[in-house]
Write a protein that holds these residues in place. Sequence first.
Motif, short mmCIF file in Angstrom:
data_model
loop_
_atom_site.label_atom_id
_atom_site.label_comp_id
_atom_site.label_asym_id
_atom_site.label_seq_id
_atom_site.Cartn_x
_atom_site.Cartn_y
_atom_site.Cartn_z
N LEU A 270 0.54 -1.36 0.25
CA LEU A 270 0.03 0.06 -0.18
C LEU A 270 0.88 1.07 0.18
CD1 LEU A 270 -3.07 -0.87 2.34
CD2 LEU A 270 -2.28 -1.58 0.02
N ALA A 271 2.04 1.43 0.41
CA ALA A 271 3.43 2.09 0.50
C ALA A 271 2.98 2.76 -0.76
CB ALA A 271 4.29 1.81 1.15
N GLU A 272 4.09 1.35 -1.39
CA GLU A 272 4.12 0.98 -2.65
C GLU A 272 3.46 2.22 -3.67
OE1 GLU A 272 5.70 -3.03 -3.50
OE2 GLU A 272 7.49 -1.94 -2.42
N TYR A 273 1.74 1.32 -3.36
CA TYR A 273 1.23 2.42 -4.56
C TYR A 273 0.38 3.76 -4.12
CZ TYR A 273 -4.29 3.05 -5.65
OH TYR A 273 -4.84 3.51 -6.11
N LEU A 274 0.76 3.99 -2.91
CA LEU A 274 0.06 5.18 -2.76
C LEU A 274 1.49 6.31 -2.80
CD1 LEU A 274 -1.20 5.11 0.89
CD2 LEU A 274 -2.80 5.76 -1.04
N GLU A 369 -7.16 -7.82 6.82
CA GLU A 369 -7.69 -7.39 5.63
C GLU A 369 -7.32 -7.68 4.85
OE1 GLU A 369 -7.87 -5.23 7.70
OE2 GLU A 369 -9.46 -4.15 8.29
N GLN A 370 -7.76 -8.56 3.43
CA GLN A 370 -7.22 -9.10 2.37
C GLN A 370 -6.91 -7.53 1.37
OE1 GLN A 370 -6.85 -11.77 1.08
NE2 GLN A 370 -6.13 -11.18 -0.93
N THR A 371 -5.08 -7.48 1.47
CA THR A 371 -4.64 -6.31 0.62
C THR A 371 -5.13 -5.79 0.05
OG1 THR A 371 -2.24 -7.98 1.06
CG2 THR A 371 -2.18 -5.88 0.58
N GLU A 372 -6.11 -6.40 -1.17
CA GLU A 372 -6.44 -5.50 -2.32
C GLU A 372 -7.78 -4.63 -2.18
OE1 GLU A 372 -5.45 -9.14 -2.14
OE2 GLU A 372 -3.26 -8.57 -3.62
N ASP A 373 -8.32 -5.32 -1.53
CA ASP A 373 -9.72 -5.11 -1.14
C ASP A 373 -9.02 -3.82 -0.18
OD1 ASP A 373 -11.29 -6.90 -1.41
OD2 ASP A 373 -11.10 -7.64 0.86
N LEU A 374 -8.24 -3.07 0.49
CA LEU A 374 -7.13 -2.29 1.32
C LEU A 374 -6.64 -1.39 0.23
CD1 LEU A 374 -5.36 -3.78 4.52
CD2 LEU A 374 -8.11 -2.57 4.42
N GLN A 375 -6.40 -1.59 -1.37
CA GLN A 375 -6.20 -0.81 -1.83
C GLN A 375 -7.28 -0.46 -3.04
OE1 GLN A 375 -2.41 -2.25 -4.41
NE2 GLN A 375 -3.53 -1.36 -6.39
N ASN A 376 -8.22 -0.85 -2.84
CA ASN A 376 -9.39 -0.57 -3.46
C ASN A 376 -10.07 0.32 -3.02
OD1 ASN A 376 -8.65 -2.69 -5.83
ND2 ASN A 376 -9.57 -4.24 -4.93
N ASP A 377 -10.01 0.33 -1.99
CA ASP A 377 -10.34 0.84 -0.98
C ASP A 377 -10.31 2.46 -0.86
OD1 ASP A 377 -12.85 1.76 0.97
OD2 ASP A 377 -12.06 0.95 2.38
N LEU A 378 -9.30 2.95 -0.89
CA LEU A 378 -7.74 4.03 -0.92
C LEU A 378 -8.12 4.74 -2.08
CD1 LEU A 378 -3.96 2.62 0.76
CD2 LEU A 378 -6.02 4.61 1.74
N CYS A 379 -7.91 3.56 -3.07
CA CYS A 379 -8.28 4.21 -4.35
C CYS A 379 -9.47 4.56 -4.99
CB CYS A 379 -8.41 3.18 -5.28
SG CYS A 379 -8.46 3.05 -7.31
N GLN A 380 -10.55 3.84 -4.39
CA GLN A 380 -12.02 4.98 -4.91
C GLN A 380 -12.53 6.18 -4.11
OE1 GLN A 380 -14.82 4.54 -2.59
NE2 GLN A 380 -14.51 3.23 -1.01
N ALA A 381 -11.63 6.05 -2.76
CA ALA A 381 -12.09 6.89 -1.34
C ALA A 381 -11.05 8.70 -2.04
CB ALA A 381 -11.48 6.95 0.02
N LEU A 382 -10.55 8.13 -2.94
CA LEU A 382 -9.31 9.16 -3.11
C LEU A 382 -9.75 9.43 -4.65
CD1 LEU A 382 -5.66 7.63 -2.96
CD2 LEU A 382 -6.19 9.58 -1.94
#
Length: 395
Positions: A270-274, A369-382
């Motif tokens: 998630l740090a790399e994604y952000l 939680e599942q990493t992908e779920d968290l990444q998708n959540d950050l993506c949609q909230a941003l």
Amino acid sequence: MQNDKPESPQTLLTHDPRHENGAVTPPIYQSSLFTFTDYDSMIARFRGESTQPLYSRVDNPTVRALQEKVAALEGGEACLAFSSGMAAISNAILSVLQPGDKVVCVNHVYPDTYRFLRGFCQRFGVTTEFIDGENEEAIRAALPGAKLLYLESPVSWVMSELNLTQLADLAHKAGAVTIIDNSWASPLFQKPLRCGIDIVVHSASKYISGHSDVVAGLVISDQPHITNISRHISPYLGGKLSAHEASLLIRGLRTLPLRMKQHHHSGMLLAEYLRDHPQVSRVYHPGLAPESWSVLTGYSGLFAFEVAESIDIPAFCNALQFFHMGVSWGGFESLVMPAISVINQDSEFNSAVDFAVPPRLIRISVGLEQTEDLQNDLCQALSAATRPIAPEETL
Ligand SMILES: *Cc1c(COP(=O)(O)O)cnc(C)c1O
């Protein structure tokens, strides 16, 4: 081959000798006092010739089982458990100070530690100088005459790793004792005693419990420092851990290696994604550009990022589905905590000039939680929180 203290944390934390009646977990000694079989054994205990527990404010067998595991895990000779991280921190700090002493403390320590040193300890004539832990010159200048160097690494909110080996060396040359808050890394990812630090403290409410159902603290050191606390400080402050909570911490420790592996994995991803996200201006994570002298052997799930002006921070928080808003961290659940929510509301926090953090910073605790779920959540909230920037704002 007999091996009393296995090197591998997994085995140390999961394997116990058989407990009474073949139980695999230590019994919860829900008893305030422990009685004696005869007069002589009572006298022996009062003379200090026996280790039989006497009274649970001072010693309880379930708490002792926890302390032994943690001491071995952290690589210390002994451990004391407390009813909160702050009880552990205040006991450790008070054990080295006398009225009139000087403390050097790094910037960005846990806010209640800051207030304890700045407010509480000042009542007893103790002065604290807060310095940038990455500025070697400032530390060299501040240390002469100091009794204590208090550290946290990585520091709260901005997550920079400090050079513990160098800091311990500088402190010892100046005759100062060193204490570090090791809650972020847990004993699995950082072993400060090996770097020459004298005393390690933990808020066990975070990763060591791991289940957000306990408030507890730990102090680990060599025997003389621990004996000093247990003889002269902790019986009178009375911040004891209960047997039941010690049992919950022993349970948390069983899965600490597995949980930390997952926090490390998801946190890095998630740090790399952000970092690569266009609406994120900076990510504060010690694993993105590790120092050559780094002693961290892994990264926990707590880090921070700064969002661009185009992100509406309250809208971002409200749009998140899997991240709750809240204090604390280190549990199974993912959390966010924007700096502005604290800075603007809490005047004491605000007045802590040494604690200044960038106002657009958001702290994130990556749960299990599942990493992908968290990444998708950050993506949609941003996306949901992106507001059009008015032309005059960009000027
Ligand atoms: C939470 C925390 C503490 C305080 O611990 P409590 O168990 O809440 O008393 C101390 N240091 C750090 C880094 C923390 O995050």
